[in-house]
Design a protein around this motif. Structure first.
Motif, mmCIF file in Angstrom:
data_model
loop_
_atom_site.group_PDB
_atom_site.id
_atom_site.type_symbol
_atom_site.label_atom_id
_atom_site.label_comp_id
_atom_site.label_asym_id
_atom_site.label_seq_id
_atom_site.Cartn_x
_atom_site.Cartn_y
_atom_site.Cartn_z
ATOM 1 N N ARG A 42 16.214 10.367 -1.658
ATOM 2 C CA ARG A 42 14.786 9.547 -1.542
ATOM 3 C C ARG A 42 13.946 10.732 -1.109
ATOM 4 N N ARG A 43 14.311 11.743 -0.418
ATOM 5 C CA ARG A 43 13.216 12.658 0.216
ATOM 6 C C ARG A 43 12.904 13.683 -0.914
ATOM 7 N N ARG A 44 14.057 14.150 -1.669
ATOM 8 C CA ARG A 44 13.839 15.012 -2.973
ATOM 9 C C ARG A 44 13.037 14.193 -3.896
ATOM 10 N N ALA A 45 13.093 13.152 -4.183
ATOM 11 C CA ALA A 45 12.176 12.199 -5.213
ATOM 12 C C ALA A 45 10.865 12.316 -4.572
ATOM 13 N N SER A 46 10.571 11.974 -3.292
ATOM 14 C CA SER A 46 9.484 11.925 -2.755
ATOM 15 C C SER A 46 8.485 13.299 -2.884
ATOM 16 N N LEU A 47 9.145 14.318 -2.400
ATOM 17 C CA LEU A 47 8.591 15.474 -2.505
ATOM 18 C C LEU A 47 8.221 15.935 -3.801
ATOM 19 N N ARG A 48 9.032 15.708 -4.830
ATOM 20 C CA ARG A 48 8.715 16.279 -6.238
ATOM 21 C C ARG A 48 7.518 15.137 -6.687
ATOM 22 N N GLU A 49 7.515 13.946 -6.332
ATOM 23 C CA GLU A 49 6.114 13.182 -6.640
ATOM 24 C C GLU A 49 4.968 13.573 -6.122
ATOM 25 N N PHE A 50 5.284 14.016 -4.851
ATOM 26 C CA PHE A 50 3.764 14.383 -4.183
ATOM 27 C C PHE A 50 3.372 15.833 -4.849
ATOM 28 N N GLY B 60 -2.437 -4.481 -5.346
ATOM 29 C CA GLY B 60 -1.976 -4.695 -6.581
ATOM 30 C C GLY B 60 -0.891 -3.772 -7.186
ATOM 31 N N GLN B 61 -0.867 -3.571 -8.184
ATOM 32 C CA GLN B 61 0.142 -2.999 -8.988
ATOM 33 C C GLN B 61 0.396 -1.456 -8.334
ATOM 34 N N GLY B 62 -0.697 -0.688 -7.867
ATOM 35 C CA GLY B 62 -0.609 0.483 -7.598
ATOM 36 C C GLY B 62 -0.108 0.638 -6.097
ATOM 37 N N GLU B 63 0.143 -0.402 -5.695
ATOM 38 C CA GLU B 63 0.646 -0.525 -4.376
ATOM 39 C C GLU B 63 1.979 0.118 -3.945
ATOM 40 N N VAL B 64 2.715 0.159 -5.188
ATOM 41 C CA VAL B 64 4.196 0.636 -4.993
ATOM 42 C C VAL B 64 4.202 2.017 -4.856
ATOM 43 N N GLU B 65 2.857 2.833 -4.791
ATOM 44 C CA GLU B 65 3.010 4.356 -4.252
ATOM 45 C C GLU B 65 3.446 4.287 -2.823
ATOM 46 N N VAL B 66 3.448 3.319 -2.006
ATOM 47 C CA VAL B 66 3.787 3.550 -0.724
ATOM 48 C C VAL B 66 5.223 3.902 -0.636
ATOM 49 N N ALA B 67 5.968 3.424 -1.650
ATOM 50 C CA ALA B 67 7.514 3.935 -1.717
ATOM 51 C C ALA B 67 7.602 5.461 -1.664
ATOM 52 N N SER B 68 6.857 6.048 -2.237
ATOM 53 C CA SER B 68 6.865 7.502 -2.333
ATOM 54 C C SER B 68 6.786 8.194 -1.142
ATOM 55 N N ALA B 69 5.917 7.629 0.059
ATOM 56 C CA ALA B 69 5.560 8.228 1.169
ATOM 57 C C ALA B 69 6.584 7.952 2.319
ATOM 58 N N ALA B 70 7.382 6.885 2.116
ATOM 59 C CA ALA B 70 8.384 6.241 3.237
ATOM 60 C C ALA B 70 9.786 6.282 2.666
ATOM 61 N N GLU B 71 10.816 6.424 3.698
ATOM 62 C CA GLU B 71 11.918 6.169 3.311
ATOM 63 C C GLU B 71 12.435 4.813 3.426
ATOM 64 N N THR B 72 11.927 3.913 4.398
ATOM 65 C CA THR B 72 12.120 2.637 4.293
ATOM 66 C C THR B 72 10.782 1.759 4.176
ATOM 67 N N VAL B 73 10.707 0.674 3.293
ATOM 68 C CA VAL B 73 9.385 -0.181 2.875
ATOM 69 C C VAL B 73 9.822 -1.207 3.254
ATOM 70 N N VAL B 74 8.756 -1.863 4.316
ATOM 71 C CA VAL B 74 8.637 -3.158 4.633
ATOM 72 C C VAL B 74 7.640 -3.951 3.862
ATOM 73 N N LEU B 75 7.970 -5.122 3.347
ATOM 74 C CA LEU B 75 6.706 -5.771 2.553
ATOM 75 C C LEU B 75 6.572 -7.228 3.598
ATOM 76 N N ALA B 76 5.472 -7.462 4.005
ATOM 77 C CA ALA B 76 5.058 -8.586 4.876
ATOM 78 C C ALA B 76 4.511 -9.789 3.832
ATOM 79 N N ILE B 77 4.969 -10.843 4.215
ATOM 80 C CA ILE B 77 4.001 -12.007 3.409
ATOM 81 C C ILE B 77 3.941 -13.157 4.332
ATOM 82 N N GLN B 78 2.911 -13.837 3.875
ATOM 83 C CA GLN B 78 2.343 -14.821 4.898
ATOM 84 C C GLN B 78 2.805 -16.240 3.947
ATOM 85 N N PRO B 79 3.268 -17.316 5.043
ATOM 86 C CA PRO B 79 3.699 -18.625 4.441
ATOM 87 C C PRO B 79 2.504 -19.358 3.675
#
Length: 318
Positions: free
Chosen positions: A264-272, A155-174
């Motif tokens: 991104r790295r600075r923002a990630s560490l700040r968020e952490f 759900g909506q909270g899933e966006v937190e993964v962005a703060s941990a990774a430099e590149t985010v891959v979203l997989a979807i199923q047809p």
């Protein structure tokens, strides 16, 4: 990798020296909330920050683990050491991870160049367990060249993964309406690469076209935002995995060239830092409430004290 500061006799020192068991013990301590964790990380933090970090997100059943298994194989062929932090929904009874990605990634489980750890989300809304970021950092200090975070779309909270990774891959199923659900949850806004898995599905081409249309609409609203690439893959056969890896590497190069990687790295560490402080404050408030339950809550129950005033009193006394 230097380990002179920490030495090799301490747990942190053994981890820095490439001791696999030491890494496993450190992550176990993270999961338990062991009081030794802050001290360990004060020793190993200077040796973090050098790994490529990639977050994989998407709904259950989309085949993320199959994609990861194929991707790991390509990284290993290049001689790179890979760490995987796989965050599963927690059992409400045992609080353990219930999907067991170590089983699905069994082809790599005995590979000394791959370290896989499944962690329960423990009810943490963001999809990433509170300790998953620390586990990833421990893997970096251990010597992993690539750290992959896998998390289930919740759900909506899933966006937190962005703060941990430099590149985010979203997989979807047809054919599952995943793109619409991702759009509602806001995950599409933080994805850098899109992956339509199970490309042999009859509706795969349609899913890619619909996804492209959604991304183009977003680009019209924000013309400066790049349109992320869409890769068609099959985790079962490996089709499209090399292209997926290439797009991940291309995104990182663009981040480096533009200077966005450091941002991104600075923002990630700040968020952490903020997240850790918030969690600490929340635990202290709960502990305070538990100690004062009989006193403060009885006043609330008797309507002599309103809930907001009770909260303010607890907050001031923490």
């Amino acid at each position: 990798m230097g380990v002179g500061v920490a030495g090799t006799k301490t747990l942190a020192g053994r981890l820095l020296a490439g001791d696999r068991r030491a890494l496993a013990r450190v992550i176990s301590k993270i999961e338990r909330g062991d009081p030794e964790v802050p001290g360990i990380f004060s020793e190993i933090f200077p040796y973090t920050g050098g790994a490529v970090t990639v977050g994989f997100t998407g709904p259950p059943g989309v085949g993320k683990s199959s994609l990861l298994a194929r991707l790991i194989k390509l990284y290993r062929a290049e001689g790179k050491k890979v760490g995987v932090v796989s965050v599963d929904p927690s059992s409400p009874f045992s609080h353990g991870a219930i999907l067991g990605d170590r089983i699905r990634l069994s082809d790599h489980f005995l590979d000394p160049g791959v370290f896989i750890r499944s962690m329960g989300s423990r009810g943490h809304l963001g999809g990433l367990a509170a300790g998953s970021r620390l586990a990833g950092m421990a893997m970096e200090a251990y010597g992993c060249d690539v750290v992959l975070y896998e998390t289930v779309g919740v759900g909506q909270g899933e966006v937190e993964v962005a703060s941990a990774a430099e590149t985010v891959v979203l997989a979807i199923q047809p054919g599952a309406g995943d793109a619409v659900q991702a759009l509602k949850a806001g995950v599409m806004e933080i994805a850098d690469v899109f992956c339509v898995n199970k490309a042999d599905h009859p509706q795969a081409t349609l899913a890619k076209r619909e996804l492209r249309q959604m991304l183009e609409i977003g680009h019209e609203l924000d013309p400066e935002a790049p349109i992320p690439p869409i890769v068609m893959t099959r985790g079962d056969t490996g089709e499209g995995i090399e292209e997926l890896k290439s797009e991940i590497e291309g995104h990182r190069r663009r981040l480096e060239d533009s200077g966005e990687l450091e941002k991104r790295r600075r923002a990630s560490l700040r968020e952490f830092v903020v997240s850790w402080a918030t969690g600490r404050l929340e635990r202290e408030v709960k502990e305070r409430l538990a100690r004062e339950d009989a006193k403060i809550m009885e006043e609330v129950y008797a309507r002599r004290l309103d809930p907001i005033s009770a909260s303010e009193r607890i907050f001031r006394e923490v």
